[in-house]
Scaffold this motif. Structure first.
Motif, mmCIF file in Angstrom:
data_model
loop_
_atom_site.group_PDB
_atom_site.id
_atom_site.type_symbol
_atom_site.label_atom_id
_atom_site.label_comp_id
_atom_site.label_asym_id
_atom_site.label_seq_id
_atom_site.Cartn_x
_atom_site.Cartn_y
_atom_site.Cartn_z
ATOM 1 N N ASP A 20 47.417 10.826 4.279
ATOM 2 C CA ASP A 20 48.409 10.091 5.072
ATOM 3 C C ASP A 20 48.943 8.893 4.289
ATOM 4 O O ASP A 20 50.152 8.621 4.276
ATOM 5 C CB ASP A 20 47.791 9.613 6.387
ATOM 6 N N CYS B 188 44.973 22.000 4.330
ATOM 7 C CA CYS B 188 46.155 22.842 4.104
ATOM 8 C C CYS B 188 47.303 22.386 4.994
ATOM 9 O O CYS B 188 48.456 22.271 4.547
ATOM 10 C CB CYS B 188 45.829 24.310 4.387
ATOM 11 N N GLU B 189 46.986 22.130 6.262
ATOM 12 C CA GLU B 189 48.021 21.724 7.212
ATOM 13 C C GLU B 189 48.604 20.368 6.836
ATOM 14 O O GLU B 189 49.815 20.148 6.956
ATOM 15 C CB GLU B 189 47.421 21.700 8.613
ATOM 16 N N ALA B 190 47.753 19.453 6.372
ATOM 17 C CA ALA B 190 48.244 18.131 5.982
ATOM 18 C C ALA B 190 49.145 18.217 4.758
ATOM 19 O O ALA B 190 50.174 17.531 4.686
ATOM 20 C CB ALA B 190 47.065 17.197 5.709
ATOM 21 N N THR C 113 51.006 20.709 3.902
ATOM 22 C CA THR C 113 52.278 21.275 4.345
ATOM 23 C C THR C 113 53.080 20.266 5.160
ATOM 24 O O THR C 113 54.291 20.103 4.959
ATOM 25 C CB THR C 113 52.021 22.540 5.177
ATOM 26 N N ARG C 114 52.407 19.578 6.055
ATOM 27 C CA ARG C 114 53.098 18.614 6.936
ATOM 28 C C ARG C 114 53.754 17.497 6.130
ATOM 29 O O ARG C 114 54.885 17.098 6.415
ATOM 30 C CB ARG C 114 52.100 18.046 7.930
ATOM 31 N N HIS C 115 53.049 17.017 5.117
ATOM 32 C CA HIS C 115 53.552 15.898 4.326
ATOM 33 C C HIS C 115 54.282 16.330 3.058
ATOM 34 O O HIS C 115 54.795 15.481 2.332
ATOM 35 C CB HIS C 115 52.401 14.975 3.943
ATOM 36 N N LYS C 116 54.291 17.638 2.792
ATOM 37 C CA LYS C 116 54.938 18.154 1.584
ATOM 38 C C LYS C 116 54.367 17.478 0.333
ATOM 39 O O LYS C 116 55.094 16.976 -0.530
ATOM 40 C CB LYS C 116 56.452 17.985 1.654
ATOM 41 N N PRO D 201 51.717 22.829 -0.415
ATOM 42 C CA PRO D 201 52.503 22.898 0.816
ATOM 43 C C PRO D 201 53.006 24.313 1.096
ATOM 44 O O PRO D 201 53.521 24.986 0.200
ATOM 45 C CB PRO D 201 53.675 21.941 0.538
ATOM 46 N N GLN E 134 48.425 28.755 3.372
ATOM 47 C CA GLN E 134 47.441 28.643 4.442
ATOM 48 C C GLN E 134 46.016 28.517 3.923
ATOM 49 O O GLN E 134 45.101 28.193 4.698
ATOM 50 C CB GLN E 134 47.554 29.857 5.372
#
Length: 222
Positions: free
Chosen positions: A30, A69-71, A73-76, A100, A103
């Motif tokens: 983050d 993985c999700e983070a 992708t979310r933040h590129k 990004p 999965q």
């Protein structure tokens, strides 16, 4: 104008608990995303904590790593964390590369370090037994959690500086927050000039590759 921003996480592991370390990694991700970083590199074995004089634990199940993985992708942002991987039936130090849009992470032995190239998601790793002349010729940065050419007990920042100068590649070093393992996170440019170095504590060490060269900064983790 900045063309590329990378970061090393100076990290304090959480009780050798993979679940707790994943949660803590997310705080760094983050913070790196808020600083517009495109790549975030953690020290070796960051997801399990360092191991001294004992065998490595088995790798965590990839499903447990899904939040990372999700983070990513979310933040590129590309995230490279440390964990054990299996090679020839044995657990060895490895890298989990979170790209990004993917999965599952890409798992590779740690080798001497990851070769980073702007806008490239296929990360190459310099094997432990490879000559540094085998570095990816397209790579702009060698990212390492340890010193590439000396035994652990003989590591020094001077060695990484010489490595950067000799092979004309910037070197990004990620260390643990205590500073006892590797002596502080740092970035050297392609001439071996120190751009930025951190003291102890949890933080992001960032590097921006500009048209006129590298600039660095320290961002405390809050």
């Amino acid at each position: 104008m900045s063309v590329w921003t990378i970061a090393a996480a100076q990290y304090e592991p959480r009780n050798r608990s993979v679940a707790e370390n994943i949660t803590h990694h997310l705080r760094f991700i983050d913070a790196a995303a808020a600083a517009s970083c495109e790549v975030l590199f953690f020290p070796e074995l960051s997801l399990t904590g360092p191991v001294r004089n004992t065998s490595l634990p088995l790798p965590p199940d990839t499903t447990a790593l899904r939040p990372l993985c999700e983070a990513a992708t979310r933040h590129k942002i590309m995230v490279i964390a440390g964990l054990p991987v299996i090679k020839n039936g044995n657990a060895v130090k490895g890298l989990a590369i979170f790209v990004p849009g993917r999965q599952e992470p890409v798992m590779r032995p740690q080798g001497k370090g990851a070769c980073l190239t702007p806008l490239q998601t296929d990360i190459s790793v310099l094997p432990l037994n490879a000559d540094p002349t085998e570095l990816d010729p397209q790579a702009s940065v060698m990212a390492t959690g340890y010193c590439p050419d000396e035994p652990l007990e003989q590591q020094s920042t001077a060695t990484l500086q010489r490595f950067a100068h000799r092979y004309a590649i910037a070197v990004l070093k990620s260390d643990y927050a205590s500073g006892t393992l590797l002596g502080g996170s740092a970035l050297w440019d392609e001439q071996g000039q120190l751009i930025v170095r951190a003291d102890r504590g949890e933080l992001l060490l960032t590097g921006q590759k500009l048209a006129e060269g590298w600039q660095g900064d320290i961002i405390p983790l809050r």
